[in-house]
Design an enzyme around this catalytic site. Structure first.
Site, short mmCIF file in Angstrom:
data_model
loop_
_atom_site.label_atom_id
_atom_site.label_comp_id
_atom_site.label_asym_id
_atom_site.label_seq_id
_atom_site.Cartn_x
_atom_site.Cartn_y
_atom_site.Cartn_z
N VAL A 146 -76.72 -44.59 35.40
CA VAL A 146 -76.62 -45.64 34.34
C VAL A 146 -74.95 -45.69 34.04
O VAL A 146 -74.70 -46.53 33.69
CB VAL A 146 -77.41 -44.82 33.25
CG1 VAL A 146 -77.20 -45.74 31.99
CG2 VAL A 146 -78.99 -44.76 33.62
N GLU A 147 -74.31 -44.71 33.84
CA GLU A 147 -72.76 -44.68 33.39
C GLU A 147 -72.00 -45.30 34.24
O GLU A 147 -71.27 -45.99 33.78
CB GLU A 147 -72.58 -43.06 33.19
CG GLU A 147 -73.01 -42.41 31.97
CD GLU A 147 -72.57 -42.78 30.58
OE1 GLU A 147 -71.87 -43.87 30.76
OE2 GLU A 147 -72.87 -42.28 29.50
#
Length: 404
Positions: free
Chosen positions: A145-146
């Site tokens: 996600v990051e």
């Protein structure tokens, strides 16, 4: 449903007993896998058997059972299987916010394939670190996600690395930054720091609630705490799903849960995951003196490019113990490099005989930039080299990096 850190769960006596029972069961299972065949459960062994008496011979069925367990012991587990075994959020209801991101990820299977391929060097090791802390396996997918599992990723706001850590946060977490090194890009250092941060915030602010801690990891504890107070004022419980947060943070946990659902059952979503070994792809080799990546690659029998990829915290082509005391190398090459370094002993094995003690001025170099690169004071660098006018540096000029 709320999920808590292992440290929080251990506070309860009942949880402690449950954990003890699990450990005992795990120890028994581990022991059983290494016992002689006739000591395996169901293979003719009984606790009442007299000492010294001969065990009954195994039946064909029992022999098949023994071969089955032997095969299981020898069969290595892939990274995805290990990760799924640690998932703890399966019982969460797939609400509209999660479903939106499941649909989004399903619409770009090639994107998932690219990101999961990029995770190849890191996934097994990160999963092991998450598991060792008793955290949900889903946490190992935060880099998806990051940063899309890119350890060199950098945001417009200055966040860097797999875990997208901001400079001041990195400083507070002990991640060193200078002209030669950025610990936020180093996967080993940043993973430790990120997991510490997530656990500490959960315990300090949110009674161990990891989803609230993840929101704070993304938006900051102040933002989340204000949102919780507002939610409670409206008569809500103040868990993550009750909060009005910045749009990125509102999507943060749903994204993580969505990709976890897909990883948990990729075939159901038409996704093909790359095969990734369950063993860590790299090993740590301790350094006692500077060494260039090209020299280390030659000694280890690998390529400079592969070492550079495994050591993204390095800002130059030399690994220096003043910045990092270990070099990550492919697991298969670690023993060779350790042996070669031991043979070389204390000799400086940088590419040239002076690489660790000299700097060749490049176009655009300044005295302060060179000093930062080598973690020395600019005033010392000027004194050691008799420099009265720092503006007079010339490309090709050789500068000594010590007063000796």
């Amino acid at each position: 449903m709320t999920f808590h850190t292992a440290r929080r769960r251990l506070l309860g006596a009942a949880s402690s007993l449950a954990l003890l029972g699990s450990l005992m069961a795990g120890a028994y299972t581990s022991q059983a896998s290494t016992l002689p065949a006739n000591h395996l459960p169901g293979a003719g062994f009984t606790t009442s058997q007299a000492p010294g008496s001969q065990a009954p011979s195994a039946s064909p069925h029992q022999n098949l059972t023994m071969h089955f367990w032997d095969a299981l012991e020898l069969e290595p587990q892939d990274a995805w299987t290990s990760l799924r075994a640690d998932f703890q959020w399966r019982d969460e209801v797939v609400n509209a916010r999660v479903q939106e991101w499941i649909d989004y990820y399903r619409s770009s299977p090639e994107n998932i394939a690219e990101i999961t391929e990029r995770a190849r060097p890191w996934l097994a090791w990160i999963t092991q670190q998450v598991e060792s802390r008793g955290l949900p396996g889903e946490i190992a997918l935060i880099p998806f996600v990051e940063s899309s599992f890119d350890p060199k990723a950098r945001s417009h706001f200055g966040a860097a690395g797999l875990w997208q850590i901001m400079p001041r946060t990195g400083d507070a977490l002990g991640l060193k930054r200078n002209g030669a090194w950025d610990g936020r890009n180093d996967v080993v250092a940043s993973t430790r720091a990120a997991l510490d941060y997530i656990e500490t915030q959960a315990d300090q602010w949110y009674a161990g609630d990891l989803q609230l801690s993840l929101a704070a990891y993304n938006a900051g504890a102040g933002t989340v705490n204000n949102a919780r107070r507002a939610a409670k004022a409206r008569g809500l419980t103040g868990d993550y799903w009750d909060l009005n947060l910045p749009s990125e943070t509102m999507a943060y946990v749903p994204k993580l849960m969505a990709i976890s659902r897909i990883i948990d059952d990729p075939e159901a979503y038409g996704i093909v995951l790359p095969e990734i070994s369950g063993s860590a792809a790299f090993a740590k080799v301790s350094l006692t003196s500077p060494i260039s990546l090209s020299k280390a690659a030659t000694l280890a029998g690998t390529t400079t490019a592969e070492l550079a990829a495994l050591n993204p915290g390095l800002k130059s082509s030399t690994a220096d113990p003043r910045h990092t005391r270990q070099l990550l190398v492919p697991s298969a090459n670690a023993a060779t490099l350790r042996s070669e370094l031991a043979t070389l002993g204390a000799i400086n094995v940088a590419s040239s005989a002076t690489a660790g003690s000299m700097h060749t001025v490049q176009r655009g170099d300044t005295l302060s930039k060179i000093a930062s690169l080598h973690s020395v004071a600019a005033t010392d660098l000027a004194r050691w080299n008799g420099i009265d006018n720092p503006q007079a540096l010339q490309p090709g000029q050789q500068l000594t990096l010590s007063g000796r």
